[in-house]
Design a protein around this motif. Structure first.
Motif, short mmCIF file in Angstrom:
data_model
loop_
_atom_site.label_atom_id
_atom_site.label_comp_id
_atom_site.label_asym_id
_atom_site.label_seq_id
_atom_site.Cartn_x
_atom_site.Cartn_y
_atom_site.Cartn_z
N PHE A 34 0.87 -1.16 0.00
CA PHE A 34 0.00 0.00 0.00
C PHE A 34 0.91 1.22 0.00
CE2 PHE A 34 -2.41 3.18 2.62
CZ PHE A 34 -3.38 3.46 1.66
N ALA A 35 0.76 2.08 -0.98
CA ALA A 35 1.65 3.23 -1.15
C ALA A 35 1.43 4.31 -0.09
CB ALA A 35 1.46 3.83 -2.54
N GLY A 36 0.34 4.22 0.61
CA GLY A 36 0.04 5.24 1.61
C GLY A 36 -0.80 6.36 1.01
N ASP A 37 -1.45 7.11 1.88
CA ASP A 37 -2.23 8.27 1.43
C ASP A 37 -2.22 9.31 2.55
OD1 ASP A 37 -4.11 7.42 3.33
OD2 ASP A 37 -5.51 6.63 1.84
N GLY A 80 -4.15 9.79 4.97
CA GLY A 80 -4.57 9.32 6.29
C GLY A 80 -3.80 8.11 6.80
N TYR A 81 -3.09 7.40 5.94
CA TYR A 81 -2.44 6.16 6.35
C TYR A 81 -1.01 6.10 5.83
CZ TYR A 81 -7.19 4.67 7.41
OH TYR A 81 -8.45 4.59 7.93
#
Length: 152
Positions: A17-20, A22-23
């Motif tokens: 998951f590349a991240g965004d 919020g995460y």
């Protein structure tokens, strides 16, 4: 998902998951365990001793060999015409292993069209219309059955 069935019955699995906003980004890997079925069927096999003296030894024949698959399959082992010895004779020996998916199930059957066990002229067991042995396994449940149809 069609995956090859390896000796370990696993395939590598990786999730990223590349991240965004919020995460945070994350990355992990694991081994995914494949569900598979095994089975074996053969027409005849025997080991007879009399006071430690071998009288009859028959290796499994005809034999599907061990089936190990994650696919829906049916073995194509040909029937044998007959087996004949002083103590045992059998005709048309047919083994088969069938696997199905959803639900995963394996069924092994063996049929013998005609059999005689005992000495010629003094059979202990004799039948003419068939003997069938079958076993089925499905996720935590196994059943088995035999049927013998005596002379008509």
């Amino acid at each position: 998902m069609d995956q090859p069935l390896t000796d370990s019955a696993t395939v590598p699995l990786r999730a990223s998951f590349a991240g965004d906003a919020g995460y945070l980004a994350s990355d992990t890997s694991a081994q995914l365990k494949l569900q598979y079925a095994t089975g074996r069927a053969y027409g005849i096999s025997a080991h007879v001793d009399l006071i430690g003296v071998p009288l009859l030894e028959i290796d499994p024949q005809p034999d599907t060999g061990t089936v190990r698959t994650a696919d829906a399959t049916t073995t194509g082992t040909p029937c044998s015409a007959e087996y004949d010895s002083v103590l045992l004779s059998a005709q048309k020996l047919c083994p088969k292993v069938t696997t199905t998916l959803a639900p995963g199930k394996v069924t092994a059957t063996s049929t013998v069209a005609q059999a005689r066990i005992g000495l010629p002229g003094v059979p202990l067991i004799e039948g003419h219309t068939g003997l069938t042995a079958a076993s089925s396994s499905q996720c935590g449940k196994a059943t088995g059955s035999t049927s013998w149809h005596d002379r008509a």
